[in-house]
Design an enzyme around this catalytic site. Structure first.
Site, PDB file in Angstrom:
ATOM      1  N   LYS A  63       1.482 -10.019  -6.838  1.00  0.00           N
ATOM      2  CA  LYS A  63       1.461  -9.749  -8.284  1.00  0.00           C
ATOM      3  C   LYS A  63       1.375 -11.065  -9.075  1.00  0.00           C
ATOM      4  O   LYS A  63       0.623 -11.170 -10.048  1.00  0.00           O
ATOM      5  CB  LYS A  63       2.713  -8.949  -8.687  1.00  0.00           C
ATOM      6  CG  LYS A  63       2.685  -7.508  -8.170  1.00  0.00           C
ATOM      7  CD  LYS A  63       4.028  -6.799  -8.278  1.00  0.00           C
ATOM      8  CE  LYS A  63       3.957  -5.414  -7.634  1.00  0.00           C
ATOM      9  NZ  LYS A  63       5.244  -4.696  -7.629  1.00  0.00           N
ATOM     10  N   GLN A 107      11.504  -5.730  -8.960  1.00  0.00           N
ATOM     11  CA  GLN A 107      10.928  -5.229  -7.717  1.00  0.00           C
ATOM     12  C   GLN A 107      11.926  -4.312  -7.011  1.00  0.00           C
ATOM     13  O   GLN A 107      13.079  -4.663  -6.802  1.00  0.00           O
ATOM     14  CB  GLN A 107      10.528  -6.398  -6.797  1.00  0.00           C
ATOM     15  CG  GLN A 107       9.803  -5.974  -5.520  1.00  0.00           C
ATOM     16  CD  GLN A 107       8.475  -5.263  -5.771  1.00  0.00           C
ATOM     17  OE1 GLN A 107       7.761  -5.578  -6.733  1.00  0.00           O
ATOM     18  NE2 GLN A 107       8.133  -4.295  -4.937  1.00  0.00           N
ATOM     19  N   ASP A 130       6.536  -1.503 -15.868  1.00  0.00           N
ATOM     20  CA  ASP A 130       6.539  -0.599 -14.717  1.00  0.00           C
ATOM     21  C   ASP A 130       6.627   0.862 -15.166  1.00  0.00           C
ATOM     22  O   ASP A 130       6.384   1.771 -14.382  1.00  0.00           O
ATOM     23  CB  ASP A 130       7.751  -0.902 -13.819  1.00  0.00           C
ATOM     24  CG  ASP A 130       7.343  -1.530 -12.494  1.00  0.00           C
ATOM     25  OD1 ASP A 130       6.203  -1.288 -12.059  1.00  0.00           O
ATOM     26  OD2 ASP A 130       8.160  -2.265 -11.921  1.00  0.00           O
TER      27      ASP A 130
HETATM   28  N1  GUN Z   1       8.337  -0.918  -5.195  1.00  0.00           N
HETATM   29  C1  GUN Z   1       7.349  -0.123  -4.722  1.00  0.00           C
HETATM   30  N2  GUN Z   1       6.454   0.154  -5.699  1.00  0.00           N
HETATM   31  C2  GUN Z   1       6.888  -0.478  -6.801  1.00  0.00           C
HETATM   32  C3  GUN Z   1       6.379  -0.563  -8.132  1.00  0.00           C
HETATM   33  O1  GUN Z   1       5.344   0.002  -8.494  1.00  0.00           O
HETATM   34  N3  GUN Z   1       7.114  -1.321  -8.987  1.00  0.00           N
HETATM   35  C4  GUN Z   1       8.278  -1.930  -8.609  1.00  0.00           C
HETATM   36  N4  GUN Z   1       8.932  -2.629  -9.516  1.00  0.00           N
HETATM   37  N5  GUN Z   1       8.770  -1.854  -7.386  1.00  0.00           N
HETATM   38  C5  GUN Z   1       8.073  -1.139  -6.495  1.00  0.00           C
END
Ligand code: GUN
Length: 308
Positions: A63, A107, A130
């Site tokens: 990311k 995350q 998110d």
């Molecule tokens: N863990 C798995 N998928 C995601 C996501 O789309 N965002 C976040 N923050 N954590 C994740």
């Protein structure tokens, strides 16, 4: 005269190339970032990673790299696995207060999943790229402007850009997670240009999932379990979207594992009309939509500031 090709060779599924579609979206966003730069705005993503779980570490790195590639800022706070709930909440508050950070990503999963809701609810809803804060979830469900969660939105974009009709289609989603299955089922069923589908949401409590998936025009496997979607569960000609990312041991690989999805890709390839690979399918789309939301956040927050 040449013999006709056997039918099974003539109907291989169209491969939906998530890397290619995600690159298209990132290229579009690069233009938006350039336009924002003329106003002196650099979209900034704040990332909070607690612990150093290898899969989470690699997602976060991907990311951050994607941000840099289109000229965005990213700032990571990496707390040790032993961080207290108070320290985690304080890290989110630091990112909430940072004026150069427009989007925040915590995350998941956190090492202690029991505090996830408390932490997610600390994120400023205006920076919640998110789309996990209850304010954004509620706004999404009501059809109000909101940050849509990245994986569901990525899947909608993927279907649109692959010319797979969604409006009026029967879409069967397997998995009801807060991150993917549930919001995806809502977005697909809503009346907008990427949705308007008839949706069936299956989960561990569903009876005879195969009977339901065989009625689908589009099957979306988001259970987080290999072999959730087998070839006998899919009607010939249906499209398959595989959200799963599962590590399975593989001594032939240098790293000792390989990634597989929730769907039996090789068996489905001759049956489905279109299918996403793992890796290289949904994963890159999630990142592209995170960038999209962060650019949106930068635009919104800096416009508000300009209005005072
Ligand atoms: N863990 C798995 N998928 C995601 C996501 O789309 N965002 C976040 N923050 N954590 C994740």
């Amino acid at each position: 005269m040449d013999k006709l090709q056997p039918l099974e060779k003539a109907v291989a599924a169209h491969l939906i190339d998530g890397k290619f579609i995600a690159r298209q979206i990132r290229d579009e966003l690069r233009a938006d970032v350039t336009e924002l730069a003329t106003r002196g705005v650099v979209p900034g993503l704040g990332v909070l990673l607690v612990g150093n779980h290898p899969a989470s570490r690699s997602y976060v790195t991907a990311k951050e790299k994607a941000c840099a590639e289109i000229g965005m800022l990213s700032r990571e706070i990496n707390l040790p696995e032993t961080a207290t709930p108070r320290e985690i909440v304080q890290a989110v508050e630091t990112l909430n207060a940072a004026s150069d950070i427009h989007g925040i990503l915590v995350q998941l999963p956190l090492p202690d999943s029991s505090i996830e809701q408390e932490v997610l609810q600390t994120v400023d809803p205006g920076k919640d790229v998110d789309g996990f804060h209850p304010v954004n979830v509620g706004r999404m469900v009501l059809g109000l402007p909101a940050y849509w969660p990245c994986t569901p939105h990525g899947i909608l974009q993927m279907l649109k850009r692959s010319s797979i009709p969604v409006a009026g289609a029967h879409v069967v989603v397997i998995g009801r997670s807060n991150i993917v299955g549930r919001p995806l089922s809502i977005l697909l069923s809503m009346k907008h240009v990427l949705g308007n589908a008839t949706v069936t949401l299956c989960h561990t409590g569903s009876r005879d999932i195969a009977k339901l998936t065989r009625q689908a025009d589009i099957v979306i496997a988001a259970a987080g379990r290999p072999h959730t979607l087998t070839a006998d569960m899919v009607r010939p000609g249906a499209a398959v979207i595989d959200v799963g990312v599962n590590r399975v041991e593989d001594p032939t690989r240098e790293r000792g594992y390989r990634l597989i999805g929730d769907a039996d890709f090789d068996d489905l390839l001759p049956i489905a009309s279109a299918i996403t690979p793992v890796p290289g399918g949904v994963g890159p789309m999630t990142i592209a939509m995170l960038l999209h939301n962060t650019v949106q956040a930068a635009r919104r927050l800096t416009n508000n500031e300009a209005k005072g």
